[in-house]
Design an enzyme around this catalytic site. Sequence first.
Site, PDB file in Angstrom:
ATOM      1  N   ASP A 389       7.374  -0.112   2.297  1.00  0.00           N
ATOM      2  CA  ASP A 389       7.028  -1.063   1.245  1.00  0.00           C
ATOM      3  C   ASP A 389       6.155  -0.349   0.216  1.00  0.00           C
ATOM      4  O   ASP A 389       5.239   0.405   0.574  1.00  0.00           O
ATOM      5  CB  ASP A 389       6.268  -2.258   1.838  1.00  0.00           C
ATOM      6  CG  ASP A 389       6.015  -3.323   0.773  1.00  0.00           C
ATOM      7  OD1 ASP A 389       6.945  -4.056   0.418  1.00  0.00           O
ATOM      8  OD2 ASP A 389       4.859  -3.400   0.297  1.00  0.00           O
ATOM      9  N   GLU A 433      10.964  -4.556  -3.140  1.00  0.00           N
ATOM     10  CA  GLU A 433      10.431  -3.201  -3.091  1.00  0.00           C
ATOM     11  C   GLU A 433      10.414  -2.639  -1.667  1.00  0.00           C
ATOM     12  O   GLU A 433       9.748  -1.641  -1.401  1.00  0.00           O
ATOM     13  CB  GLU A 433       9.009  -3.173  -3.665  1.00  0.00           C
ATOM     14  CG  GLU A 433       7.947  -3.887  -2.834  1.00  0.00           C
ATOM     15  CD  GLU A 433       7.852  -5.377  -3.170  1.00  0.00           C
ATOM     16  OE1 GLU A 433       6.830  -5.994  -2.846  1.00  0.00           O
ATOM     17  OE2 GLU A 433       8.809  -5.923  -3.770  1.00  0.00           O
TER      18      GLU A 433
END
Length: 529
Positions: A389, A433
């Site tokens: 992440d 993301e």
Amino acid sequence: MILHSILQQSRRLTVRGFSITQLAGTFVILVCISLIAIEVWLTWRARAIQLHESEVASANLVQAVGQHAYDTIKAADTVLVGLTERLEKEGQSSANLDRIHELLVHRVAELPQLHGIFVYAEDGSWLVNSQPTLLRNQNNADREYFKFHREHRDVDVHIGVPVRSKSTGEWILPVSRRLNRPDGRFAGVALATIKIEYFSDFFRRFNIGRDGAILLALDNGIMLVRRPFNPKTLGRDISRLPLFHEYLPKAPVATVTFTSGQDGVTRINSYRKLRQYPLVVSAALSRDEVLARWRADAYLNAGVVTLLVLALGLAGLRLVKQIGLRIQAEAELVRARDSLEALNRTLERLAMQDGLTGLANRRQFDSSLSDEFSRAARNASSLALIMIDVDCFKQYNDIYGHTAGDECLKAIGKVVGGSKHRPGDLAARYGGEELVVLLPGTDVAGAMSVAESIRIAIAELALEHKGNSAGRVTISAGVEALAPAGAQSEPVDLIVAADKALYRAKHSGRNRVCTSRQDDAVYPEVIMV
């Protein structure tokens, strides 16, 4: 409807000045050119394969020749070592020389490569040898090997230049060692002579063609024996020829192609410098002979293809004259079908790929995870997952805008995609993301190493991020690995565990790699300078 559309397109082509006959003629020409191009490519590939096989054959041949040379010299040297040790310890008394004479006769009878074994006094006179009757009126003080040992205190074996034997007139290769007195002074020479014909007989066993060559030489460029055999070349200095002047200084073992400085023949030449003795062996195959069969096949294939192209051209020319709108429509339909199949394949590929990062998308990841999980269960192997992440990515979008955010994800996706090095590894965009890397056959330690290399590589991109405490774009990663055991675990368990590890990395300060297990090591944040 498809056929109607194709016919409409055909009419437009005709209106624009492209007749059906011209299109068909062009097609026939392209087919002929393609046939010629394919034949040229296949012929050139066959040539490359033939040359490669010949290089392998010459390399194997030079290894066999080198081993034979080593074994031959080693056998003679072993006899000399024992002989010099016995003479230096027991002396040169008549009784000892008589016993040595019997031993030498026996040794020469055992070793077919030996022409003889000789011991010379410090003045070059004959002390003892392997001949049934010792000749007392001979002296070898003028020989190269005798002068060498008299002038050098080196007690190692010395391989001399080929000479004619004074006793039999045969060409021989002298292998000698120095004899020393207890105080180190020169006491004579122990010599074993190897028949040059022994090497020649061995070289003749190999099929190297009419213009092939096998060479045995000293590493200073003095020729010892060569096939084809020529007595005039024995002892010749060839140190200025390409093998010794250009190639040996670069590599002790290699296969190269060059033109011989002795006879002008271009050969595929494999050579090897022996480590144990100052010898160089070379086996060379004539390139023209190697390619003779290929050249004949190339001419035959070229003739066949020429006839085929001519026949195809004439048939195509005749066919073009009879082509109608219906044939054109069918041809266009085939092209349309091929285009649709290609389009379907493209769409199928795009359906499994993330459009922004170029990585696999969530759909492909789910499919691969299921397949690899089942495979790991069958093989009782480990399956690892890295969940990544981007730290503070919302703030990045807020500060720099979504376009910059997309470019950031592209750069990170490129790094993550470059982390997979095996065909079974998979890098995918999980969502937003979040990225994932699936690593079959990998344990937690291996996955942690991969994840850490990704984290460092992304930090080294030095992408500015004012909303991140590190001042640049960083990632956090969670790692987990499972060894599935039947129905006791499912693919989602691996995702949950990796997500838990990612959560732990996020709440441990970001820019780090963690596992879901509290007692496992955590890769801490490394401040990049």
